[in-house]
Write a protein that holds these residues in place. Structure first.
Motif, PDB file in Angstrom:
ATOM      1  N   ASP A  14       0.812  -1.217   0.000  1.00 15.80           N
ATOM      2  CA  ASP A  14       0.000   0.000   0.000  1.00 15.80           C
ATOM      3  C   ASP A  14       0.841   1.260   0.000  1.00 15.80           C
ATOM      4  N   ASP A 462      -5.670  -1.911   8.992  1.00 13.18           N
ATOM      5  CA  ASP A 462      -4.229  -1.666   8.872  1.00 13.18           C
ATOM      6  C   ASP A 462      -3.981  -0.275   9.427  1.00 13.18           C
ATOM      7  N   TYR A 468      -1.906  -5.023   5.210  1.00  8.32           N
ATOM      8  CA  TYR A 468      -2.096  -5.250   3.777  1.00  8.32           C
ATOM      9  C   TYR A 468      -0.982  -6.136   3.215  1.00  8.32           C
ATOM     10  N   THR A 472      -1.143 -10.178   2.101  1.00  5.99           N
ATOM     11  CA  THR A 472      -0.846 -10.425   0.686  1.00  5.99           C
ATOM     12  C   THR A 472       0.258 -11.467   0.562  1.00  5.99           C
TER      13      THR A 472
END
Length: 741
Positions: A14, A462, A468, A472
């Motif tokens: 992100d 988050d 994030y 992932t």
């Protein structure tokens, strides 16, 4: 600041959105016809609100309404049920509920206008009339009025008072810590979007979107599905977003009343009008035998709380479990004052209890003439004596060894005031850190699309911790995909259920659910691949295949392979979806679980000016599997910096005459800046744990701060030869009683 990186790690997925300004926060979502609210706060500490003169405010251009307890919409009473996953024990505060003033800064009105500036200007024109009552906000003066905290403590064992009295070496001391405020970069804000059908979409700064949604529904009696809370990005929280804060209630109240969208954003000063880390007094009595083995731990704590709730945290549990000791006595009390309820703050309870315990351990080491590190090693235990259970893993001894070696502890001279650097007194101190390794029930969804992309989702948050990225990673690793083919969705109350993001249990809880969902998707993909015409995987079982590069292949013959896209096309469906729930395994019940650390600190104390500089910190952490070294190091380094603030700077200063916090701004509430932070070194000690959860990860959000403040205090003693038992250790305390000269 120098952070030593162990190896290459994954950057935040992100990150590009944040650095380019594309990440939107709660106060940045806009819709047509959006109104703005500004909060009016009480200027007395206790009493009644007799009247509000709002005529001048309502006459201002752009002002729509002024809400107060006199004209607000219906809301649940104190006695009705309400949902808040992080609630304290008692009757929760309701903004604009009635005319009672419970604390200074309490919201008493909300001005709603077409612009923020108009609302703020009109708020300054409101005149309140009060009936003032005598208040009490001084913890020191309320000590004899304290009551037992409503919290179950580990059982006392042995006879600590008798063992302490009989031991050859013993110490007794009282430690004080000031109130601290969270001060995240993003102020608390709520944008409530009102839809024509009466439903609400709420953009809230929160550590739990589902908690906020349930809270709003409960407060205003809204039906299931009438409230959706969204929070894709949070600009820091540190615990301030665990409980819904009052701007959420006020913004929702205004939206329902006016039937239009409303945003309420708190100012920096208003960020000091709700929860904080509580002020505490702690008494610790330790005793050891001639070999340095602990014989008695007697630890009592007094914390501040509000009149309407009893806020408790795990201050004392660590003294019952961290070291081997046959005799332990614990006592926990609260003093109810005319203040707002405290709130969980990074490593709640642990930073306070461990500060007192580890400071006392240093004092005992000097009383026994034993090196402070050696004393801790002699009292190490690989079982939790409070629970009578072995730890699932505990590499604390290795933390001691690696951190001490990197720090150069063997070069330390024992005597205080024996190390110098010019006119600066050099001190070396250390402490142990500890935190729980928890797991909460969580659910995650995984969807494989026909283009080979994977979308995983859970209603977690988050808050800058890297959720994030780590989620992932877990999904990508499980299905053998590159990171850019995986999207993780969070921060939406309609997504699969997740706990609050706090307590360092997000990876262990949500991460385990993500892994389980992806495990199920692996099986589903393989089953579909086996059904394909002339499939090379027709007879393959899961343990015989490899998921990599967007497909499935045989371990024994990688050329025998089927791509995910081909599997989806053959199935006739554009996607495959799984939903999985994870909870702690029963096997965990047989073990104690925890993260541990060793913190070594160097301070330099100016002999002329009394200024203290933390020149070097080495922290070794054992927290199971570290999924991302980059975000992991960032977390621990951030915790160390906050520990420096706790040790030297952070202090909520209460004017007890007025009953309000005096330094309610970033100009006067001090915390470390770049010039205060020097060499930080983070070591992750290898620790394998197959019991704590399927990932073997324990979480590291909290452990970085625990132990830093006592290590600083211990280093200051080593540098100067005198104990300062009052946090923060400011210049005036260093100079007190001719400390330096």
């Amino acid at each position: 600041m120098t952070v030593v990186h162990l190896q290459k790690a994954v950057p935040r997925v992100d990150g590009p959105l944040k650095v380019t300004g594309q990440a939107l926060y709660a106060g940045e979502f806009s819709v047509p016809d959006l109104a703005f609210g500004f909060v009016v706060n009480a200027t007395i500490t206790k009493g009644r609100l007799l009247g509000l003169d709002v005529s001048e405010a309502l006459a201002q251009p752009g002002v729509i309404e002024v809400l107060s307890h006199l004209n607000r919409p219906k809301m649940a009473s104190y006695d009705e049920s309400y949902t808040d996953m992080d609630a304290a024990d008692g009757k929760p505060f309701r903004p604009l509920y009635n005319d009672r003033i419970l604390y200074s800064g309490q919201p008493i009105a909300l001005v709603v206008a077409e612009t923020f500036e108009a609302a703020r200007h009109a708020a300054a024109l409101i005149r309140a009339q009060y009936s003032e009552e005598e208040h009490a906000t001084d913890l020191a003066q309320a000590r004899d009025q304290a009551h037992e905290a409503p919290m179950e403590l580990p059982e006392n064992r042995g006879n600590a008072p008798a063992a302490w009295a009989a031991a050859p070496t013993r110490i007794e001391a009282e430690y004080h810590s000031a109130a601290e405020f969270h001060n995240p970069m993003e102020m608390h804000a709520s944008t409530v979007i009102y839809h024509k059908d009466g439903k609400l979409t709420v953009h809230d700064k929160t550590q739990g979107v589902q908690n906020s949604a349930q809270f709003v529904s409960s407060i205003f009696g809204l039906g299931e599905g009438d409230v959706k809370v969204i929070s894709p990005f949070v600009g820091g929280a540190f615990g301030s977003g665990l409980r819904p804060q009052y701007q959420l209630v006020l913004a929702t109240m205004a939206a329902l009343q006016l039937k239009r969208s409303v945003r309420v954003t708190l100012t920096r000063q208003q960020m000091f009008t709700f929860g904080y880390r509580p002020e505490t007094y702690q008494q610790v009595k330790l005793a050891c035998d001639s070999d340095g083995k602990l014989q008695a731990i007697d630890h009592s704590a007094l914390g501040i709380t509000s009149r309407f709730e009893d806020f408790t945290e795990m201050v004392l549990v660590w003294s019952a479990s961290l070291y081997a000791c046959p005799n332990v006595k614990l006592a926990y009390q609260l003093a109810a004052l005319d203040v707002y309820t405290p709130l969980d703050m990074r490593a709640p309870g642990a930073v306070l209890g461990v500060y007192a315990l580890e400071s006392a351990m240093d004092e005992l080491a000097y009383a026994a003439d034993i090196d402070p590190l050696e004393l801790r090693i002699r009292n190490f235990t690989d079982t939790d004596p409070a629970k009578g259970k072995p730890y699932s893993s505990k590499e604390l001894l290795e933390c001691y060894r690696q951190a001490a070696e990197r720090f150069g502890w063997e070069q330390r001279s024992m005597a205080p005031r024996s190390m110098r650097d010019g006119n600066q007194l050099v001190g070396w101190g250390m402490a142990t850190g500890v935190w729980e390794a928890m797991q909460q029930p969580a659910t995650a969804k995984a969807v494989m699309n026909i283009d080979g992309s994977l979308v995983v989702a859970s209603a977690t948050a988050d808050i800058g911790t890297g959720t994030y990225t780590v989620m992932t990673q877990i999904a990508a690793e499980n299905l053998g995909l590159p990171l850019d083919k995986v999207t993780f969705k969070l921060g939406d109350s309609t997504l699969p259920k997740a706990p609050l993001e706090g307590g360092s249990f997000t990876v262990s809880s949500v991460g385990t659910a993500v892994k389980l969902a992806c495990d199920q998707l692996r099986q589903q993909l393989l089953d579909a691949a086996k059904e394909m015409d002339e499939s090379p995987l027709a007879k393959a079982e899961l343990e015989q295949v490899v998921f990599a590069d967007g497909g499935i292949s045989l371990k024994t013959d990688p050329a025998q392979r089927v791509d995910f896209t081909a599997i989806l096309k053959a199935s006739g469906s554009p996607s495959m979806e799984t939903l999985a729930s994870a909870e702690p395994a029963e096997e965990r019940d047989n073990y104690a679980t925890g993260t541990h650390s060793a913190v070594f600190v160097e301070v330099k104390v100016d002999e002329d000016f009394g200024s203290v500089q933390v020149s070097r910190v080495v922290t070794a952490v054992a927290a199971g599997r570290i999924l991302n070294l980059k975000t992991g190091e960032n977390q621990v380094a951030g915790g160390i910096v906050w520990g420096i603030g706790m040790g030297l700077q952070e202090e909520g200063m209460m004017d007890t005459t007025e009953g309000r916090w005096m330094n309610h701004s970033l100009a006067e509430y001090h915390f470390p800046v770049q010039a205060d932070v020097h060499q930080l070194e983070v070591i992750f000690v290898e620790e394998h744990d197959e019991i704590v959860n399927p990932l073997g990860a324990k979480g590291i959000g909290e452990i970085g701060i625990v132990g830093v403040a006592p290590a600083i205090a211990n280093a200051i003693f080593h540098a100067t030869g005198k104990r300062v038992r009052d946090l923060p250790i400011t210049l005036d305390k260093v100079f007190a009683d001719e400390l330096l000269h």
